[in-house]
Design a protein around this motif. Sequence first.
Motif, short mmCIF file in Angstrom:
data_model
loop_
_atom_site.label_atom_id
_atom_site.label_comp_id
_atom_site.label_asym_id
_atom_site.label_seq_id
_atom_site.Cartn_x
_atom_site.Cartn_y
_atom_site.Cartn_z
N LEU A 33 96.88 -25.24 -49.35
CA LEU A 33 96.38 -26.86 -49.97
C LEU A 33 96.30 -27.24 -48.62
N LEU A 133 91.94 -26.73 -52.03
CA LEU A 133 92.58 -24.93 -51.23
C LEU A 133 91.41 -24.94 -50.07
N SER A 160 97.40 -22.26 -55.89
CA SER A 160 96.98 -23.50 -55.94
C SER A 160 96.34 -24.27 -56.15
N ALA A 164 96.93 -27.82 -56.05
CA ALA A 164 96.45 -29.24 -55.50
C ALA A 164 96.67 -30.49 -56.98
#
Length: 168
Positions: A33, A133, A160, A164
């Motif tokens: 992130l 991301l 990812s 997030a």
Amino acid sequence: MFRLKNFYNMIGTVTVAAMLLFSINPAESHAKLQGWDLVDSGKHLDWDADTKYTSTVSSAVSIWEGYKPGIIRPDSATVVEDVYIFDYYEVSNTIAQTSSAGTMKFNDYKFQGYNSEERLHTAIHEFGHALGLDHTWGMYDVMQQGRLSINSLSNTDESSYDEAYSTY
């Protein structure tokens, strides 16, 4: 003869061991992130645009929405956009850029020379930044940088995004 055969067996064993130790699965990379996102407190990313690439933007949104629906939405009269998308022209190597200030911009100097698959990859990639991301290095990751035609989310892109989403 015996020594030569043992040598080849040894080389074969070393080669296999080296491949196991040092190989990297190109389909796998680590979720990362970037430390910011443009998703609002209602867990939505509302967008508005003044770009000649609106159909590409819509297709990119569809890719992310296909994985996690209801997050990325077009702006409406009652909702202020979280990200504003536009084109600009600058003689540089920059293809596109998404900023924490709520802008996503496509550099027409580079973008006009891209084919539709490369444009789509770039738009998907930039929405990934808006979702929080960062770049990854997996061979099949949308979040990999460059002039690419990767237009589907890899396992890394999805994990990812999941990571997030848990921070929104």
